[in-house]
Design a protein around this motif. Structure first.
Motif, PDB file in Angstrom:
ATOM      1  N   GLY A   1       0.843  -1.298  -0.149  1.00 35.36           N
ATOM      2  CA  GLY A   1       0.003   0.243   0.046  1.00 35.36           C
ATOM      3  C   GLY A   1       0.826   1.201  -0.080  1.00 35.36           C
ATOM      4  N   HIS A   2       0.272   2.332   0.483  1.00 35.01           N
ATOM      5  CA  HIS A   2       1.158   3.564   0.630  1.00 35.01           C
ATOM      6  C   HIS A   2       0.979   4.353   2.141  1.00 35.01           C
ATOM      7  CE1 HIS A   2       0.289   3.295  -3.875  1.00 35.01           C
ATOM      8  NE2 HIS A   2       1.242   4.027  -3.917  1.00 35.01           N
ATOM      9  N   PRO A   3       1.725   4.999   2.284  1.00 32.98           N
ATOM     10  CA  PRO A   3       2.861   5.717   1.398  1.00 32.98           C
ATOM     11  C   PRO A   3       4.108   4.809   0.985  1.00 32.98           C
ATOM     12  CG  PRO A   3       3.251   6.285   3.734  1.00 32.98           C
ATOM     13  CD  PRO A   3       1.903   5.371   3.832  1.00 32.98           C
ATOM     14  N   VAL A   4       4.567   5.183  -0.001  1.00 29.29           N
ATOM     15  CA  VAL A   4       5.867   4.667  -0.386  1.00 29.29           C
ATOM     16  C   VAL A   4       7.084   5.694  -0.210  1.00 29.29           C
ATOM     17  CG1 VAL A   4       7.151   3.709  -2.340  1.00 29.29           C
ATOM     18  CG2 VAL A   4       4.939   2.974  -2.116  1.00 29.29           C
ATOM     19  N   VAL A   5       7.941   5.567   0.361  1.00 34.48           N
ATOM     20  CA  VAL A   5       9.039   6.557   0.724  1.00 34.48           C
ATOM     21  C   VAL A   5      10.294   6.004  -0.093  1.00 34.48           C
ATOM     22  CG1 VAL A   5      10.514   7.479   2.556  1.00 34.48           C
ATOM     23  CG2 VAL A   5       8.124   7.193   2.951  1.00 34.48           C
ATOM     24  N   ILE A   6      10.741   7.152  -0.521  1.00 31.24           N
ATOM     25  CA  ILE A   6      12.025   6.665  -1.493  1.00 31.24           C
ATOM     26  C   ILE A   6      13.259   7.782  -1.179  1.00 31.24           C
ATOM     27  CG2 ILE A   6      12.842   6.257  -3.876  1.00 31.24           C
ATOM     28  CD1 ILE A   6       9.777   5.798  -4.509  1.00 31.24           C
ATOM     29  N   GLU A   7      14.337   7.236  -1.265  1.00 36.27           N
ATOM     30  CA  GLU A   7      15.516   8.212  -1.077  1.00 36.27           C
ATOM     31  C   GLU A   7      15.784   8.702  -2.483  1.00 36.27           C
ATOM     32  OE1 GLU A   7      19.820   8.318   1.232  1.00 36.27           O
ATOM     33  OE2 GLU A   7      18.843   6.451   1.039  1.00 36.27           O
ATOM     34  N   ASN A   8      16.579   9.971  -2.519  1.00 36.35           N
ATOM     35  CA  ASN A   8      16.930  10.422  -3.619  1.00 36.35           C
ATOM     36  C   ASN A   8      17.647   9.552  -4.611  1.00 36.35           C
ATOM     37  OD1 ASN A   8      19.144  10.892  -2.406  1.00 36.35           O
ATOM     38  ND2 ASN A   8      18.793  13.282  -2.250  1.00 36.35           N
ATOM     39  N   LYS A   9      18.521   8.863  -4.125  1.00 39.95           N
ATOM     40  CA  LYS A   9      19.568   7.962  -4.766  1.00 39.95           C
ATOM     41  C   LYS A   9      18.792   7.029  -5.923  1.00 39.95           C
ATOM     42  CE  LYS A   9      20.245   4.552  -1.405  1.00 39.95           C
ATOM     43  NZ  LYS A   9      21.071   4.012  -0.292  1.00 39.95           N
ATOM     44  N   HIS A  10      17.552   6.987  -5.871  1.00 36.36           N
ATOM     45  CA  HIS A  10      16.703   6.075  -6.693  1.00 36.36           C
ATOM     46  C   HIS A  10      15.933   6.761  -7.608  1.00 36.36           C
ATOM     47  CE1 HIS A  10      17.598   2.582  -3.974  1.00 36.36           C
ATOM     48  NE2 HIS A  10      17.227   3.295  -2.819  1.00 36.36           N
ATOM     49  N   TRP A  11      15.762   8.369  -7.489  1.00 36.72           N
ATOM     50  CA  TRP A  11      15.002   8.922  -8.334  1.00 36.72           C
ATOM     51  C   TRP A  11      15.300   9.015  -9.585  1.00 36.72           C
ATOM     52  CZ3 TRP A  11      14.574  14.062  -4.748  1.00 36.72           C
ATOM     53  CH2 TRP A  11      14.022  13.605  -3.587  1.00 36.72           C
ATOM     54  N   GLU A  12      16.613   9.299 -10.137  1.00 32.56           N
ATOM     55  CA  GLU A  12      16.840   9.141 -11.486  1.00 32.56           C
ATOM     56  C   GLU A  12      16.305   7.728 -12.344  1.00 32.56           C
ATOM     57  OE1 GLU A  12      20.703  10.030 -14.542  1.00 32.56           O
ATOM     58  OE2 GLU A  12      20.671  10.609 -12.226  1.00 32.56           O
ATOM     59  N   ALA A  13      16.614   6.594 -11.558  1.00 27.17           N
ATOM     60  CA  ALA A  13      16.458   5.380 -12.161  1.00 27.17           C
ATOM     61  C   ALA A  13      14.915   5.059 -12.498  1.00 27.17           C
ATOM     62  CB  ALA A  13      16.997   4.228 -11.121  1.00 27.17           C
TER      63      ALA A  13
ATOM     64  N   SER B   1      12.484   7.648 -12.733  1.00 27.25           N
ATOM     65  CA  SER B   1      12.225   8.305 -13.788  1.00 27.25           C
ATOM     66  C   SER B   1      12.555   7.763 -15.095  1.00 27.25           C
ATOM     67  CB  SER B   1      12.808   9.804 -13.745  1.00 27.25           C
ATOM     68  OG  SER B   1      12.353  10.558 -12.533  1.00 27.25           O
ATOM     69  N   ALA B   2      13.495   6.925 -15.065  1.00 29.27           N
ATOM     70  CA  ALA B   2      13.991   6.566 -16.442  1.00 29.27           C
ATOM     71  C   ALA B   2      12.956   5.254 -16.939  1.00 29.27           C
ATOM     72  CB  ALA B   2      15.452   5.840 -16.381  1.00 29.27           C
ATOM     73  N   VAL B   3      12.614   4.523 -15.980  1.00 24.57           N
ATOM     74  CA  VAL B   3      11.780   3.367 -16.422  1.00 24.57           C
ATOM     75  C   VAL B   3      10.475   3.351 -16.277  1.00 24.57           C
ATOM     76  CG1 VAL B   3      13.721   1.950 -15.472  1.00 24.57           C
ATOM     77  CG2 VAL B   3      11.969   2.254 -13.976  1.00 24.57           C
ATOM     78  N   ALA B   4       9.885   4.663 -15.643  1.00 24.99           N
ATOM     79  CA  ALA B   4       8.336   4.777 -15.401  1.00 24.99           C
ATOM     80  C   ALA B   4       7.879   4.922 -16.727  1.00 24.99           C
ATOM     81  CB  ALA B   4       8.153   5.880 -14.467  1.00 24.99           C
ATOM     82  N   ALA B   5       6.716   4.140 -16.832  1.00 27.24           N
ATOM     83  CA  ALA B   5       5.956   4.559 -18.426  1.00 27.24           C
ATOM     84  C   ALA B   5       4.537   3.936 -18.096  1.00 27.24           C
ATOM     85  CB  ALA B   5       6.600   3.593 -19.239  1.00 27.24           C
ATOM     86  N   GLY B   6       3.637   4.701 -18.770  1.00 27.94           N
ATOM     87  CA  GLY B   6       2.377   4.702 -18.822  1.00 27.94           C
ATOM     88  C   GLY B   6       1.845   4.506 -17.311  1.00 27.94           C
ATOM     89  N   ASP B   7       0.861   3.700 -17.121  1.00 28.16           N
ATOM     90  CA  ASP B   7       0.275   3.447 -15.759  1.00 28.16           C
ATOM     91  C   ASP B   7       1.135   2.817 -14.525  1.00 28.16           C
ATOM     92  OD1 ASP B   7      -2.269   4.766 -16.040  1.00 28.16           O
ATOM     93  OD2 ASP B   7      -2.959   3.273 -17.064  1.00 28.16           O
ATOM     94  N   TYR B   8       2.571   2.591 -15.015  1.00 30.38           N
ATOM     95  CA  TYR B   8       3.379   1.960 -14.021  1.00 30.38           C
ATOM     96  C   TYR B   8       4.316   3.205 -13.567  1.00 30.38           C
ATOM     97  CZ  TYR B   8       1.685  -2.351 -15.653  1.00 30.38           C
ATOM     98  OH  TYR B   8       0.962  -3.684 -15.893  1.00 30.38           O
ATOM     99  N   GLY B   9       4.023   3.554 -12.210  1.00 30.32           N
ATOM    100  CA  GLY B   9       5.007   4.596 -11.839  1.00 30.32           C
ATOM    101  C   GLY B   9       6.176   4.000 -11.135  1.00 30.32           C
ATOM    102  N   ALA B  10       6.388   4.267 -10.064  1.00 29.72           N
ATOM    103  CA  ALA B  10       7.602   3.805  -9.387  1.00 29.72           C
ATOM    104  C   ALA B  10       7.577   2.345  -9.153  1.00 29.72           C
ATOM    105  CB  ALA B  10       7.773   4.663  -7.804  1.00 29.72           C
ATOM    106  N   GLY B  11       6.484   1.570  -9.323  1.00 29.23           N
ATOM    107  CA  GLY B  11       6.589   0.261  -9.190  1.00 29.23           C
ATOM    108  C   GLY B  11       7.253  -0.627 -10.332  1.00 29.23           C
ATOM    109  N   SER B  12       7.592  -0.112 -11.442  1.00 29.58           N
ATOM    110  CA  SER B  12       8.252  -0.630 -12.345  1.00 29.58           C
ATOM    111  C   SER B  12       9.929  -0.920 -11.937  1.00 29.58           C
ATOM    112  CB  SER B  12       8.250   0.280 -13.710  1.00 29.58           C
ATOM    113  OG  SER B  12       7.129   0.381 -14.289  1.00 29.58           O
ATOM    114  N   TYR B  13      10.044   0.118 -11.084  1.00 29.47           N
ATOM    115  CA  TYR B  13      11.546   0.003 -10.401  1.00 29.47           C
ATOM    116  C   TYR B  13      11.449  -0.648  -9.059  1.00 29.47           C
ATOM    117  CZ  TYR B  13      15.953   1.545  -8.173  1.00 29.47           C
ATOM    118  OH  TYR B  13      17.202   1.992  -7.390  1.00 29.47           O
ATOM    119  N   LEU B  14      10.470  -0.399  -8.147  1.00 32.58           N
ATOM    120  CA  LEU B  14      10.593  -0.843  -6.995  1.00 32.58           C
ATOM    121  C   LEU B  14      10.462  -2.373  -6.841  1.00 32.58           C
ATOM    122  CD1 LEU B  14       8.856   1.850  -5.321  1.00 32.58           C
ATOM    123  CD2 LEU B  14      11.226   1.546  -5.387  1.00 32.58           C
ATOM    124  N   GLY B  15       9.506  -3.071  -7.767  1.00 37.08           N
ATOM    125  CA  GLY B  15       9.132  -4.416  -7.970  1.00 37.08           C
ATOM    126  C   GLY B  15      10.320  -5.280  -7.924  1.00 37.08           C
TER     127      GLY B  15
END
Length: 198
Positions: free
Chosen positions: A143-155, A157-171
């Motif tokens: 569930g939410h919230p999801v907390v993410i440190e800034n060292k992950h933000w660029e990656a 942003s690079a993989v998020a697409a369509g209706d998949y937000g941070a989950g594409s990376y975090l999964g």
């Protein structure tokens, strides 16, 4: 990313995900209950330790004046919100980068029973583990919230697409700390009018 100022070393920007059209709900959820969900999400993040709190707007239009945002609340217009959740997540990460915070907490507008105590617990977990990643779990459901440190933000942003937000990376992360919050809330998304109402 540029080095953080000492005062911002552990600060967390709260991002309210409120850009969607709420198709199943029948209107943008930022407008649900005359804006009560939106105001609750802002207060939840703020009282849970997030500063600043930034609302991501989309389907409601670029003018927030009718939403009754509490004083001190920042907002951003996500012009490409209709392309999917990823657009809003990327915009939220850009907004957090502008603030210079170390962490970001993503929180959707449609989980009104989640309170500040959940945010504080999940934020504390992110701050205390090396990965800087944590999220709330309710009855074995992510569930939410999801907390993410800034060292992950660029990656992200690079993989998020369509209706998949941070989950594409975090999964694919094995170092995500899942924080059980069953004792504090249900964490239920409110996708349809009258469903899950207290």
């Amino acid at each position: 990313m540029p080095p953080l100022a000492p005062a911002a070393h552990s600060k967390c920007a709260g991002i309210v995900l409120a850009a969607g059209a709420g198709t199943r709900y029948g209107k943008p959820k930022a407008l649900a209950e005359n804006g009560a969900w939106l105001r609750s999400a802002i207060t939840t993040l703020r009282d849970g330790g997030c500063d600043p709190v930034i609302v991501m707007l989309g389907a409601t239009g670029p003018d927030p004046s009718a939403l009754g945002l509490p004083d001190g609340t920042e907002w951003r217009w996500v012009a490409d919100w209709a392309t999917g959740l990823a657009a809003t997540v990327r915009a939220g990460l850009r907004a957090a980068t502008e603030t210079g915070t170390r962490y970001v907490a993503f929180f959707p507008v449609d989980t009104p029973d989640v309170g500040a105590d959940v945010v504080a617990r999940v934020l504390a977990a992110a701050r205390s583990n090396q990965s800087g990643l944590s999220r709330a779990v309710f009855h074995n459901t992510l569930g939410h919230p999801v907390v993410i440190e800034n060292k992950h933000w660029e990656a992200i942003s690079a993989v998020a697409a369509g209706d998949y937000g941070a989950g594409s990376y975090l999964g694919g992360r094995q170092d995500m700390v899942c924080v059980t919050c069953d004792d504090l809330a249900t964490g239920t998304d409110r996708d349809f009018p009258g469903v899950g109402a207290r």
